[in-house]
Enzyme design. Structure first.
Site, PDB file in Angstrom:
ATOM      1  N   HIS A  28      43.693 -12.542  35.229  1.00  0.00           N
ATOM      2  CA  HIS A  28      44.731 -13.228  36.010  1.00  0.00           C
ATOM      3  C   HIS A  28      44.353 -14.685  36.233  1.00  0.00           C
ATOM      4  CE1 HIS A  28      47.557 -12.979  39.797  1.00  0.00           C
ATOM      5  NE2 HIS A  28      47.817 -14.018  39.023  1.00  0.00           N
TER       6      HIS A  28
ATOM      7  N   GLU B   1      42.267 -15.255  39.772  1.00  0.00           N
ATOM      8  CA  GLU B   1      43.318 -16.260  39.961  1.00  0.00           C
ATOM      9  C   GLU B   1      42.715 -17.559  40.503  1.00  0.00           C
ATOM     10  OE1 GLU B   1      48.012 -16.333  41.369  1.00  0.00           O
ATOM     11  OE2 GLU B   1      46.597 -15.086  42.468  1.00  0.00           O
TER      12      GLU B   1
ATOM     13  N   ARG C 233      42.072 -21.890  47.438  1.00  0.00           N
ATOM     14  CA  ARG C 233      41.074 -22.679  46.714  1.00  0.00           C
ATOM     15  C   ARG C 233      39.873 -23.090  47.562  1.00  0.00           C
ATOM     16  NH1 ARG C 233      44.783 -26.707  42.909  1.00  0.00           N
ATOM     17  NH2 ARG C 233      46.439 -25.191  42.462  1.00  0.00           N
TER      18      ARG C 233
ATOM     19  N   HIS D 249      46.067 -18.851  35.797  1.00  0.00           N
ATOM     20  CA  HIS D 249      47.257 -19.679  35.579  1.00  0.00           C
ATOM     21  C   HIS D 249      46.825 -21.113  35.307  1.00  0.00           C
ATOM     22  CE1 HIS D 249      49.878 -16.495  37.030  1.00  0.00           C
ATOM     23  NE2 HIS D 249      49.246 -16.459  38.185  1.00  0.00           N
TER      24      HIS D 249
END
Length: 341
Positions: A6, A284, A290, A8
Site C-alpha cells: 500500500h 502507506e 507523516r 501512493h
C-alpha cells in the site's frame, strides 16, 4: 523480502498538480482542458521525488518493494464527468508505471480507475485493461464512493459492478478498496471518510453474496480494515441476525486487510482477531499520517516495527511481510520470479 502492498505517489512532481489544476479550471470555463500528452515530466524529476522520499524511507525501514498507486486523495472521482476522470486516470497511471520502470526492483505499479458518479462502472474496463496489459499494473484501486463522501453509488455487491469484476478476475489482479477525497464537510478525508469506507465495504460484502458469483475475486481492505477487527463481535452478531454465514466463512476466503494501523495495540488487535493468512504488510508511508510519535520517537507509519514486535512466529511474520502478498498479487509474484526473487 518485505513487500509493502500500500503505497501512493504522494510526492509526484508539481507538474502533475498543475495539469490537474488546468483541467479543473477548464470545467469552470477558464481555458481549454489539457490533454494527457501535455503533461511533461522528465525521468530525472521522477527519480528526485522518489529517491528523496519513498525510496529513502524504504531503505531506512528495510522495505524491499512497494506496490505503488496514484495518490488516493487526488483521484477525486467526483470532479467533472467520465471524460475528465479518464484523462486524469491515464496521467496518474502512466506516472506510476514510469516509477516502476525507473526502479523495477523497488516499485510495482498499481492503477486507479476513471470512475465517475452515476456512470456505469463498465466504462472503466478499457483503462483497467490498458493499465494491466500495457503498463504492468499488478493491482487496481476501486473507489466504492465516487461521489466523494455522499455515497450515491450502489453497494459493491450490486450487479452494476459485475462487468468490471469480470474483467478484474480475468486479468487476475486484486482490488484495493480505496476511497478518495471527501467533498462532504461532515467527513474528514483521511480521519473519517477512509475508515468509514473500509468499514462500509466490509459490511456490504457481509450482506451480499458477491464471492459466490466471483469465487476468485480478491479484495484488500486497507487501513487495517477500518473498525472491522475492533468490532469483530458486532459483525459476527449482525451476520447471525441477518441470516448470513459466519464472517470468517463468508468473506475471509476473498477479503484481506493491510497493516496501515499506526500504533502497537492496534496491530496487536488486528493480528489477534484476523487470521494471519488474511493480513498483508503495508505502511502507506508519506501518506495520511507523516509525523513522529512523541511516545516512541519513530514515525507513526513505520509499521514494520509494530509487526515485528507483535510476537509472531517466524513463519507467520514471513507470510505477512511477503508470502501473503505473493499469493494475493500473482502478477507481482510473477514479476519477482522473473527477476530471480
Amino acid at each position: 523480502m518485505i513487500i509493502d502492498c500500500h503505497g501512493h505517489y504522494t510526492t509526484a512532481p508539481a507538474a502533475l498538480g498543475d495539469w490537474r489544476d488546468r483541467q479543473v479550471r477548464a470545467l469552470a470555463g477558464d481555458g481549454e482542458p489539457p490533454r494527457p500528452a501535455d503533461l511533461r515530466i522528465g525521468d530525472d524529476e521522477i527519480r528526485e521525488t522518489i529517491e528523496a522520499n519513498q525510496l529513502r524511507q524504504m531503505d531506512e525501514r528495510g522495505i524491499d518493494l512497494t506496490v505503488f498507486s496514484p495518490r488516493a486523495s487526488f483521484m477525486a472521482h467526483h470532479v467533472g464527468d467520465f471524460a475528465v476522470s479518464e484523462a486524469w486516470a491515464r496521467c496518474c497511471n502512466d506516472l506510476c508505471a514510469r516509477v516502476g520502470e525507473l526502479f523495477p526492483d523497488r516499485f510495482a505499479p498499481a492503477a486507479m480507475l476513471p470512475q465517475s458518479p452515476g456512470v456505469d462502472p463498465a466504462t472503466c474496463v478499457p483503462e483497467l485493461v490498458r493499465a494491466v496489459e500495457e503498463l504492468g499494473a499488478v493491482a487496481v484501486n476501486l473507489n466504492p464512493d465516487p461521489s466523494g463522501g455522499h455515497w450515491s453509488a450502489p453497494p459493491l455487491t450490486d450487479r452494476s459492478w459485475y462487468p468490471l469484476y469480470e474483467k478484474i478476475v480475468e486479468l487476475d489482479v486484486p482490488v484495493m478498496v480505496h476511497v478518495s477525497t471527501s467533498a462532504n464537510p461532515a467527513f474528514h478525508t483521511t480521519g473519517a471518510h477512509y475508515l468509514n469506507a473500509d468499514t462500509t465495504a466490509f459490511m456490504q460484502l457481509l450482506q451480499g453474496d458477491l464471492f459466490a458469483d466471483f469465487p476468485t475475486l480478491r479484495m484488500v481492505i486497507p487501513h487495517g480494515g477500518g473498525t472491522v477487527p475492533y468490532h469483530w463481535g458486532r459483525f459476527r452478531g449482525l451476520a447471525q441476525a441477518l441470516g448470513r454465514p459466519e464472517p470468517a466463512e463468508h468473506v475471509l476466503g476473498n477479503v484481506y486487510f493491510d497493516t496501515c494501523v499506526y500504533h502497537q495495540p492496534g496491530i496487536d488487535l488486528l493480528l489477534k482477531v484476523i487470521p494471519h493468512a488474511n493480513v498483508l504488510f503495508a505502511s502507506e508511508m508519506i501518506g495520511a499520517v507523516r509525523g513522529i510519535d512523541p511516545d516512541t520517537g519513530h514515525h507513526f507509519d513505520d509499521t514494520r516495527r509494530y509487526v515485528e514486535q507483535a510476537g509472531l512466529s517466524a513463519a507467520d511474520l514471513a507470510a505477512i511481510t511477503e508470502g501473503n502478498a505473493r499469493a494475493v498479487y500473482p502478477r507481482l509474484d510473477a514479476r519477482l520470479r522473473a527477476s530471480g526473487r
